[in-house]
Design a protein around this motif. Structure first.
Motif, PDB file in Angstrom:
ATOM      1  N   GLY A 534     144.807 -33.911  55.226  1.00  0.00           N
ATOM      2  CA  GLY A 534     145.109 -33.941  53.798  1.00  0.00           C
ATOM      3  C   GLY A 534     144.683 -35.210  53.111  1.00  0.00           C
ATOM      4  O   GLY A 534     143.605 -35.744  53.352  1.00  0.00           O
ATOM      5  N   ARG A 535     145.568 -35.746  52.304  1.00  0.00           N
ATOM      6  CA  ARG A 535     145.225 -36.839  51.392  1.00  0.00           C
ATOM      7  C   ARG A 535     144.844 -38.130  52.111  1.00  0.00           C
ATOM      8  O   ARG A 535     144.151 -38.977  51.545  1.00  0.00           O
ATOM      9  N   ARG A 536     145.260 -38.301  53.373  1.00  0.00           N
ATOM     10  CA  ARG A 536     144.936 -39.539  54.080  1.00  0.00           C
ATOM     11  C   ARG A 536     143.835 -39.339  55.121  1.00  0.00           C
ATOM     12  O   ARG A 536     143.691 -40.113  56.064  1.00  0.00           O
ATOM     13  N   SER A 537     143.046 -38.280  54.941  1.00  0.00           N
ATOM     14  CA  SER A 537     141.963 -37.999  55.890  1.00  0.00           C
ATOM     15  C   SER A 537     140.972 -39.157  55.974  1.00  0.00           C
ATOM     16  O   SER A 537     140.447 -39.466  57.056  1.00  0.00           O
ATOM     17  N   ALA A 538     140.671 -39.778  54.841  1.00  0.00           N
ATOM     18  CA  ALA A 538     139.704 -40.891  54.836  1.00  0.00           C
ATOM     19  C   ALA A 538     140.191 -42.043  55.707  1.00  0.00           C
ATOM     20  O   ALA A 538     139.382 -42.824  56.234  1.00  0.00           O
ATOM     21  N   GLU A 539     141.503 -42.146  55.890  1.00  0.00           N
ATOM     22  CA  GLU A 539     142.068 -43.203  56.735  1.00  0.00           C
ATOM     23  C   GLU A 539     142.181 -42.753  58.197  1.00  0.00           C
ATOM     24  O   GLU A 539     142.634 -43.527  59.051  1.00  0.00           O
ATOM     25  N   GLY A 540     141.795 -41.503  58.467  1.00  0.00           N
ATOM     26  CA  GLY A 540     141.940 -40.990  59.824  1.00  0.00           C
ATOM     27  C   GLY A 540     143.375 -40.675  60.182  1.00  0.00           C
ATOM     28  O   GLY A 540     143.764 -40.757  61.351  1.00  0.00           O
ATOM     29  N   VAL A 541     144.174 -40.288  59.169  1.00  0.00           N
ATOM     30  CA  VAL A 541     145.592 -39.977  59.387  1.00  0.00           C
ATOM     31  C   VAL A 541     145.838 -38.496  59.078  1.00  0.00           C
ATOM     32  O   VAL A 541     145.395 -37.986  58.036  1.00  0.00           O
ATOM     33  N   LEU A 542     146.554 -37.833  59.968  1.00  0.00           N
ATOM     34  CA  LEU A 542     146.886 -36.411  59.824  1.00  0.00           C
ATOM     35  C   LEU A 542     148.397 -36.238  59.705  1.00  0.00           C
ATOM     36  O   LEU A 542     149.167 -37.110  60.126  1.00  0.00           O
TER      37      LEU A 542
END
Length: 566
Positions: A534-542
């Motif tokens: 979702g919204r934190r995909s760019a940070e590599g967070v799921l």
């Protein structure tokens, strides 16, 4: 199933629905259709779509593993069967209208198999000739057919369904007891692995025949079976199987029977109100026809007759209610005023509550007249005592006397000690140790495989949708790409990593579908773990969500994968 390809929802043949089907009555029917697991082909006939087939196959796998573990051997017999074996056992007629009968082009009679006792018996007769060949347990997982009068509730009650049926063959009764016990324990393991809440209860044998019989029931509001559970002891039984001992009383002090005028009282309610007595003081006499012959069924006036029990008692005879025409032909039978005393050419059966010595107010076989002080065994005779009342909450436990609790349930398994019914009919013998023929004894054991899927849906669903136990779910994890290209790319990459680690993965990579719809579908489909890019995909967070508890946590990709594969 390890390393199966990732299932992409953009390619999946399954359309979810926002609204319940118009004809759906029970939860499993609504959700299995809405979530894209099954689709109706005709009344009582269902097609399994990819997600549904995965769940069905998982149930089959668990059943197969546990059957193999007790030494059972899997076979596959035909569904199209000849008439002759079923005629030899009497079941060609006993099954009645539920049996699918058909003719080939030459006029030969065939049926679509509802169960396969006869055919397994003939198979063993062909293959086993000596006591050394036994014991043996054979099973199959196969499509069965029953022409249900009112197919309903989706896959819970269909005309075509998946079933595991197994059969044990032993030379001694002790061996049958052991084979029965093996199946009983295997069934407990199966239903525990499936994640089903279940009860083991005493049951009737029905058209199957035999002696001991137990059902495995899954408590659910949608259940068509009612079972009784004692809160004080270990008694549990299908209400159809509950029986009470006959307990005669001393009726010698009861005054002589006396007729009393009771105009306009053709029902128990009007009679009790007119005389100022409880309905339990009256005797209700229900008239039925058994293969055309009139039979009276006596029960206390405050109880209802369980027609299923009456039909079971007289099977395979046809039981029907008497009609106006029947009363017109029998002047001695007065509608609303029938009593057991003085009845001619009528068989009288009664519930054990109408025990010898009990006194009743009942019809006097005259218009507008009843009789009081009518004593069973003195003023009328009971041809046979049969448990025929509808069991009620609070009825005494037959074992300890405590009030029974009632609940609805789905029958998911049934086991029978058949004995020699089928071996006698089809002459199944083997040579014994002494060189003389020995008649084989049998057991029959069924599990409703497709019905178990519905039972799981009924028991595990919540207000958001299905919620499968891990062993039967169509996937281990449902990965959701929440919209943008970056999120979809990450979702697909993570899905491949999970697949490589041995997990079964369903990924929602549909383009043009809003995140809200994807989240709703994920909860509707019911895979145990939901992983969102979702919204934190760019940070590599799921975001990892537990479908059952609703708990969520945000994790780096590597940690999320490690958590899911631990």
């Amino acid at each position: 199933m390890a390393n199966a390809p990732v299932q992409r929802m953009s390619q999946l043949m399954a359309k979810t629905l926002r609204d319940d089907p118009a004809d759906a009555e029970v939860l499993s029917h609504k959700l299995l259709v809405r979530a894209g697991y099954v689709r109706r082909t005709a009344a009582g006939i269902w097609s399994w779509l990819p997600l549904g087939k995965k769940v069905l196959s998982n149930v089959e796998r668990i059943v197969r593993e546990e059957m193999d573990a007790i030494g059972a051997q899997e076979v596959l017999l035909p569904a199209l069967l000849p008439r002759e074996p079923y005629e030899a056992t009497g079941r060609w007629d006993e099954y009645g209208a539920e049996l699918f009968r058909l003719n080939d082009r030459k006029g030969g009679d065939y049926l679509l198999g509802p169960t396969h006792e006869e055919i397994f018996t003939l198979l063993v007769k062909d293959q086993c000739s000596s006591y050394k060949d036994l014991p043996v347990i054979l099973y199959q997982i196969q499509t069965k057919f029953r022409d249900e009068a009112r197919p309903r509730a989706g896959i819970l009650r269909g005309r075509e369904f998946q079933m595991k049926d197994s059969y044990s063959f032993d030379t001694e009764d002790e061996g049958l007891v052991q084979s029965y016990a093996l199946h009983r324990e295997a069934y407990k393991r199966i239903f525990e692995r499936l994640g089903l809440d279940y009860r083991i209860v005493a049951a009737t044998a029905g058209a199957m025949g035999g002696s001991k019989s137990e059902e495995f029931l899954a408590p659910a509001e949608a259940g068509e079976d009612t079972f009784a559970d004692c809160p004080n002891c270990d008694f549990a039984a299908n209400t159809e199987a509950i029986s009470y001992e006959l307990q005669p009383v001393d009726g010698s002090a009861v005054a002589a029977a006396e007729e009393i005028p009771t105009p306009d009282t053709p029902t128990i309610e009007t009679l009790a109100a007119s005389l100022g007595v409880p309905a339990s003081a009256t005797l209700k006499n229900l008239l039925v026809k058994v293969d055309g012959e009139i039979v009276a069924v006596g029960v206390p006036g405050d109880r209802e007759v369980d027609m299923g029990k009456v039909e079971e008692h007289f099977a395979p005879a046809v039981v029907e209610m008497v009609t106006e025409a029947d009363f017109a032909e029998r002047a001695d039978l007065v509608r609303g005023y029938v009593g057991p005393q003085g009845l001619e050419k009528v068989t009288y059966i009664a519930d054990p509550r109408v025990a010898p010595g009990t006194a009743w107010i009942t019809g006097a076989n005259k218009e507008g007249m009843h009789a009081k002080n009518v004593v069973a065994g003195r003023d009328f005779e009971v041809s046979e005592y049969v448990d025929v009342v509808v069991v009620q909450e609070g009825d005494p436990c037959p074992k300890c006397g405590t009030g029974l609790k009632l609940d609805r349930a789905i029958e998911i398994g049934h086991i029978f000690q058949l004995g020699r019914k089928y071996a006698d009919a089809l002459k199944l013998d083997v040579l014994g140790q002494n060189g003389k023929p020995v008649r084989v004894t049998m057991g029959s054991y069924g599990i409703g495989v497709s019905r178990a899927v519905a039972a799981l849906a009924e028991q595990s669903a919540d207000d958001k949708g299905l919620c499968w136990p891990a062993e039967v779910a169509p996937a281990d994890v449902h990965v959701v790409a929440a919209g943008k290209a970056l999120q979809t790319e990450l979702a697909l990459d993570v899905s491949e990593q999970l697949r490589a680690a041995g997990l079964r993965v369903l990924v929602d990579d549909r383009a043009g579908v809003s995140p809200g719809v994807k989240f709703t579908d994920a909860e509707l489909i019911g895979v145990p773990k939901i992983l969102v890019a979702g919204r934190r995909s760019a940070e590599g967070v799921l975001e990892l969500k537990d479908r059952r508890t609703g708990e969520r946590e945000e994790l780096p990709v590597a940690e999320a994968i490690a958590r899911l594969t631990a």
